[in-house]
Motif scaffolding. Sequence first.
Motif, PDB file in Angstrom:
ATOM      1  N   UNK A 196       0.512   1.494  -8.065  1.00 40.62           N
ATOM      2  CA  UNK A 196       0.634   1.790  -6.636  1.00 40.62           C
ATOM      3  C   UNK A 196      -0.303   2.920  -6.226  1.00 40.62           C
ATOM      4  N   UNK A 197      -0.332   3.983  -7.023  1.00 38.82           N
ATOM      5  CA  UNK A 197      -1.166   5.122  -6.677  1.00 38.82           C
ATOM      6  C   UNK A 197      -2.651   4.816  -6.820  1.00 38.82           C
ATOM      7  N   UNK A 198      -3.009   3.940  -7.750  1.00 38.54           N
ATOM      8  CA  UNK A 198      -4.401   3.529  -7.919  1.00 38.54           C
ATOM      9  C   UNK A 198      -4.932   2.903  -6.644  1.00 38.54           C
ATOM     10  N   UNK A 199      -4.163   2.009  -6.058  1.00 35.09           N
ATOM     11  CA  UNK A 199      -4.582   1.376  -4.808  1.00 35.09           C
ATOM     12  C   UNK A 199      -4.629   2.385  -3.668  1.00 35.09           C
ATOM     13  N   UNK A 200      -3.658   3.288  -3.635  1.00 38.96           N
ATOM     14  CA  UNK A 200      -3.615   4.281  -2.558  1.00 38.96           C
ATOM     15  C   UNK A 200      -4.818   5.209  -2.613  1.00 38.96           C
ATOM     16  N   UNK A 201      -5.134   5.712  -3.801  1.00 41.53           N
ATOM     17  CA  UNK A 201      -6.265   6.638  -3.944  1.00 41.53           C
ATOM     18  C   UNK A 201      -7.555   5.969  -3.480  1.00 41.53           C
ATOM     19  N   UNK A 202      -7.784   4.742  -3.892  1.00 36.87           N
ATOM     20  CA  UNK A 202      -9.018   4.060  -3.505  1.00 36.87           C
ATOM     21  C   UNK A 202      -9.081   3.853  -1.991  1.00 36.87           C
ATOM     22  N   UNK A 203      -7.965   3.486  -1.389  1.00 37.45           N
ATOM     23  CA  UNK A 203      -7.943   3.283   0.061  1.00 37.45           C
ATOM     24  C   UNK A 203      -8.252   4.581   0.803  1.00 37.45           C
TER      25      UNK A 203
END
Length: 325
Positions: A164-171
Motif C-alpha cells: 500500500x505504501x509503495x503505491x502511495x509514495x510513487x503517487x
Amino acid sequence: MPANLPPPYLKADERYRAARTPEEKIAALEEMIRLIPKHKGTDRLQGDLKARLAKLRRVPQQKAGTRSAHLVVHEGAGQVALVGPPNAGKSTLVDALTHAEPVVADYPFSTREPQPGMMAFEDVAIQLVDLPPVSREHVEPWVFDLIRRADLLWVVLEAATALEEWETIRELLEAKRIRIHPAGSASPGADGPEFWIPALLLVTGLDRPAGQENLEAFRELVDEAWPPLGLAAPEGRGLEPLRKRTFDALGIIRVYTKEPGKEPDLEKPFTLPHGATVEDLARRIHKEVLAQLQFAKLWGPGVFDGQRVQVDHVLVEGNVVELHH
C-alpha cells in the motif's frame, strides 16, 4: 568539436528551464554537470553551467522556515535521501549506519528536519539524509526539493504495509513531477519536466512477527524490476548488502593516486562517475593539475603495470593513477 549532448542531458536542461525555485534550478544544474560529456567541445558549456550553479549557491539563505534553509550540502561519494511513510524505520536505519543521532521514536512524524549522516562503505563515505515522512496526510513542501537534489533515493517501507505504501509514495512523488527508476537501469528520460531519480527499494521490520512472510508476499506482488532488500536494522540484518548495493547504485568508481617513485595512497580514493577519464581526475584534484597534465601511468584493472595512457583514457574501478606534466 560538436558537443553531442545526450538525451538525458537535454531532459535535465528542460527541467532547468521549467524550474520555478532556486532549489529546482540547482538540482537540474547539478544533474546537467554530471551528464555532460567531458571533452573540449563542451569546455565552454561546462564553465557556463558551473558559473550558473555557483551564482545560485551564493544567493543568501532566506529566513528560517523557508525552503532554502533546509538544503543539505552534498558530502562524500554521493547523497542518498531516505523517503518513506511515517514509522517505516528510516531514522533507525540512519542511526544504525552512521554516527548521526536522529530522533528514533514509535510515534509518527518524529523526524521534522533533514538529518544528514555519513555511512561508511569500505574506504569511502556516503551521505545519508533522513527526511520527514511522505504521506497523504502531510508532507513538508521543502522535502521534495531535497529529494530532487539527491543522487539516489532509498524508498523505505515497513513489511506489514509495504504494498500500500509503495503505491502511495510513487503517487505522491509523481504529483510533484518526480519519477523513480530502479537503480542500475537507464533513466527512461520521458518527455516533459519530470525529474528521474534512481532508487533502491528497502523493506524494514524483518525482526517483527510475520516480517519475513510479509516481505515474501510483497516480493511476489511487486514488479521484478524492483527487487526489495529486506532489513532488520536493530539486529544488523541486511546492512552490509545495503552498503554495497548503495555504492553500486551511485554509478561511481574509486581510483587511487600516486606520485612518481612513491607508493600509492590506497586509503583515500577519489570517486568519479562511470566513464570518467584521466582528465576528469586531474580536474577533480585541482585546475592547475589539469592545466599542466600531459599523460598518465596506470596500474590495476584493464592495464599492465605502469602503462602510459593519454588524458582521454577511461578509468575503471580500482585503477591507480600517476599523473605527469
